[in-house]
Write an enzyme that holds these catalytic residues in place. Structure first.
Site, PDB file in Angstrom:
ATOM      1  N   GLU A 117     -18.626   3.513  -0.175  1.00 52.79           N
ATOM      2  CA  GLU A 117     -18.350   2.572  -1.192  1.00 52.79           C
ATOM      3  C   GLU A 117     -19.331   2.278  -2.565  1.00 52.79           C
ATOM      4  O   GLU A 117     -18.333   2.816  -3.965  1.00 52.79           O
ATOM      5  CB  GLU A 117     -17.124   1.259  -0.869  1.00 52.79           C
ATOM      6  N   ARG A 152       0.840  -1.169   0.277  1.00 47.80           N
ATOM      7  CA  ARG A 152      -0.482  -0.292   0.087  1.00 47.80           C
ATOM      8  C   ARG A 152       0.633   0.827   0.556  1.00 47.80           C
ATOM      9  O   ARG A 152       0.773   2.375  -0.367  1.00 47.80           O
ATOM     10  CB  ARG A 152      -0.631   0.038   0.793  1.00 47.80           C
ATOM     11  N   ASP A 166      -7.651  -6.329  13.430  1.00 50.39           N
ATOM     12  CA  ASP A 166      -8.767  -5.941  13.271  1.00 50.39           C
ATOM     13  C   ASP A 166     -10.038  -6.600  13.331  1.00 50.39           C
ATOM     14  O   ASP A 166     -11.471  -6.785  13.146  1.00 50.39           O
ATOM     15  CB  ASP A 166      -9.144  -4.895  12.078  1.00 50.39           C
ATOM     16  N   ARG A 226      -1.041  -4.916   4.046  1.00 54.26           N
ATOM     17  CA  ARG A 226      -1.406  -3.802   5.111  1.00 54.26           C
ATOM     18  C   ARG A 226       0.520  -3.414   6.069  1.00 54.26           C
ATOM     19  O   ARG A 226       0.894  -2.606   5.624  1.00 54.26           O
ATOM     20  CB  ARG A 226      -2.188  -3.752   6.009  1.00 54.26           C
ATOM     21  N   HIS A 286      -5.063  -3.809   2.313  1.00 53.71           N
ATOM     22  CA  HIS A 286      -5.360  -4.011   4.136  1.00 53.71           C
ATOM     23  C   HIS A 286      -6.209  -5.901   3.837  1.00 53.71           C
ATOM     24  O   HIS A 286      -6.895  -6.070   3.604  1.00 53.71           O
ATOM     25  CB  HIS A 286      -6.357  -3.831   5.232  1.00 53.71           C
ATOM     26  N   SER A 340      -4.511   5.315   5.391  1.00 53.18           N
ATOM     27  CA  SER A 340      -4.658   3.803   5.767  1.00 53.18           C
ATOM     28  C   SER A 340      -4.091   3.903   4.282  1.00 53.18           C
ATOM     29  O   SER A 340      -3.095   2.566   4.176  1.00 53.18           O
ATOM     30  CB  SER A 340      -5.909   2.838   6.263  1.00 53.18           C
ATOM     31  N   PHE A 356     -14.320  -3.869   2.830  1.00 57.40           N
ATOM     32  CA  PHE A 356     -15.611  -2.595   2.066  1.00 57.40           C
ATOM     33  C   PHE A 356     -15.752  -2.307   0.308  1.00 57.40           C
ATOM     34  O   PHE A 356     -16.863  -2.859  -0.257  1.00 57.40           O
ATOM     35  CB  PHE A 356     -15.416  -1.465   2.696  1.00 57.40           C
TER      36      PHE A 356
END
Lengths: 275, 311
Positions: free
Chosen positions: B54, B7, B113, B163, B105, B33, B79
């Site tokens: 989204e 990322r 998470d 990530r 991620h 992020s 998402f």
């Protein structure tokens, strides 16, 4: 870009002709959505033939064109009829409507393989976001193009509509014009009983839009609102009160005519009312 | 070349290539992020933060694409794709709009998470969509080149990013090409096809295997679709055994993509798969989850040995 500009009388006459064309292709296909096609006819007639939309059927991808999206894509019967009348496709192409191997890809719901169609439809709730993206894109390019999108009243029950409503307000996208074909009737039920969208004006105002409300079958009113200059920073929504099945007495206001083609007898009866 | 999360490489590359005014970037409220924030600071007119929405983001990207822009619609993979199946199918894939869906991620590597943030079905899903290509880079160099390749590729794409930091695999002589796998290390006993973070995991496993005189070939598969049939058909018969490794569910991912090529060509050899075993994981650090849910280098070592035993 050509810009057909008819007077009110000619527009009304053209709308009648387009209603006949839409019913004809739905009848011949044996399936389709007459009710929502007839409710949107006057709005689309004004946009395409009243000198509002700038388009060139010989150069349908002209980057500086205005855009038109039919987010309630099931009303394709009227959309293809308008595209034929405007010269994007030939009237002879219409006999392929909803048929396999259609030369111009006249699917039950529109697709950009058909000249004059910007994006695929068929899943309600996406068109306002797409139209907003187009409006942002043309603005980035420095063009004064406007993007118009017709939404169904039942369609604004989709949550994504309100995501897009917030976005266009945030980005002050004042070259975006949404038109709600408020025909009060959805597939299952009248919209109010299915899930009430009222108070519709207050909703859009609270989302930061310039709200106009008109009789969606009064050609003079339609033209007047479409000719209004843009709001300096707000996107515009035109709430057009319409009648599902407008112009055919036995179809008007009936859920039953949402997604059913007329029989031969009903079709002939309807044509007489649309002369 | 440096050790960094893919990322991060993506965010930096967007800045580097952002002078191309066709490029627009969209995010859905997680730009710090996903690392698109810096692009937004450098090119604010071409950055659209759509808020936590989204579906709206994906369709707005499709609209922008129809005006000739090249939109990178970015969010957490879970998402970005989880909420937008319909939007991706109709406004992106079926409409064939030039939208790059960038999901960061991915996989169990996300860690603490928990399963609602650990996207493990995205390769299966995006591979099954007509018109869509699917790319997962393994390190910084590859991410940078793949980002540019996606700009040059006309059509919908899914770009799968991670990530945590990963080790540098390639040096500057590397040339990424959509649809091409690449031999990272040459061996002879068995061939591993790995993707994303599992390339570095495989390299660790190979060091351990080498101590026992087991020398395997490692191939980086960064394009999951279209899969590089040629490299699979060239390397599987001569090694006589293979293992696939991915941070993704065992259904529909790299293992299936490679398996389909073998099936189509009637190639039957011992075949081991390192992947999530069709289950949701739990919270914990990425390395802990890799160990508990069968993705760590230890599991790769074991799978290679088990597969070789069937030879």
């Amino acid at each position: 870009m050509t810009n057909a500009q008819m007077d009110i009388g000619q527009l009304e006459k053209t709308a009648l002709e387009l209603r006949r064309m839409a019913l004809k292709i739905i009848f011949e296909a044996g399936s389709g959505h007459p009710g929502g096609s007839l409710s949107a006819t006057d709005l689309m007639t004004a946009l395409f033939f009243g000198g509002i939309l700038r388009y060139d059927p010989k150069n349908p991808k002209d980057p500086k064109r205005d855009r038109f999206l039919l987010s309630k894509g099931h009303a394709s019967g009227i959309h293809y009829s308008v595209l034929a009348k405007a010269g994007f496709i030939a009237e002879s192409d219409l006999s392929d409507y909803r048929k396999i191997n259609s030369a111009k890809f006249l699917s039950g719901h529109g697709h950009p393989k058909t000249p004059g169609i910007e994006i695929a439809s068929g899943s309600l709730g996406q068109g306002l976001s797409v139209a907003h993206g187009i409006a942002l894109g043309t603005r980035l390019q420095g063009f004064d193009s406007k993007t118009y999108v017709i939404l169904g009243d039942g369609e604004i029950q989709e949550g994504q509509i309100w995501e897009a409503a917030m976005s266009a307000s945030k980005f002050k996208t004042n070259n975006l014009i949404a038109i709600i074909d408020f025909n009060k009737v959805a597939q299952d039920n009248i919209t109010r009983d299915l899930k009430d969208i009222e108070p519709i004006e207050a909703k859009w105002e609270s989302f930061g839009w310039d709200v106009q409300r008109i009789d969606g079958h009064n050609m003079a009113e339609i033209m007047e609102v479409l000719e209004k200059p843009s709001h300096p920073e707000k996107p515009r929504v035109i709430i057009a009160d319409t009648i599902k099945g407008k112009g055919v007495s036995f179809m008007e206001g009936k859920t039953a005519w949402h997604g059913v083609a007329p029989s031969k007898e009903d079709y002939e009866k309807a044509l007489k009312e649309l002369e | 070349m440096k050790d960094a999360a893919t990322r991060d490489a993506y965010g930096e590359t967007l800045m580097d290539i952002g002078s191309n005014t066709d490029i627009v970037v969209l995010d859905s409220g997680v730009s710090d992020s996903t690392r698109t924030k810096k692009f937004g600071q450098k090119f604010p007119k071409r950055f659209f933060n759509m808020g936590i929405a989204e579906a709206d983001m994906v369709c707005t990207a499709a609209g922008l694409a129809t005006t000739g822009k090249i939109p990178f619609a970015t969010s957490f993979a879970c998402f970005l794709l989880g909420r937008t199946m319909d939007q991706v199918l109709v406004s992106v894939a079926y409409s064939n709009t030039n939208v790059k869906l960038v999901g960061t991620h991915c996989g169990l590597a996300v860690g603490e998470d928990g399963p609602s943030a650990q996207m493990i079905v995205d390769i299966a899903y995006t591979r099954a969509i007509p018109n869509m290509i699917v790319v997962q880079p393994a390190d910084w160099v590859e991410t940078a080149q793949a980002t540019q390749a996606l700009v040059d590729h006309e059509g919908p794409a899914y770009f799968r990013l991670g990530r945590p930091k990963v080790k540098a695999i390639f040096d500057s002589s590397y040339k990424f090409e959509i649809g091409k796998g690449r031999v990272v290390k040459q061996g002879s006993d068995l061939v591993i096809f790995a993707t994303g973070s599992m390339v570095q995991e495989s390299l660790v496993a190979m060091e351990e295997l080498a101590k026992e005189n087991i020398n395997v070939t490692l191939v980086n598969i960064s394009t999951l679709k279209p899969i590089d049939r040629d490299i699979i058909l060239e390397l599987v018969p001569c090694h006589g055994a293979l293992v696939t490794a991915e941070d993704h569910n065992i259904i529909g991912g790299l293992g299936d993509a490679v398996g389909e090529v073998l099936l189509d060509n009637q190639i039957a050899v011992p075949f081991g798969r390192v992947a999530v075993k069709d289950q949701f994981a739990e919270t914990g650090t990425g390395p802990q989850l890799y160990e508990k849910y069968g993705l760590s280098h230890n599991h790769i070592v074991k799978t290679v040995k088990d597969t070789l035993n069937k030879k």
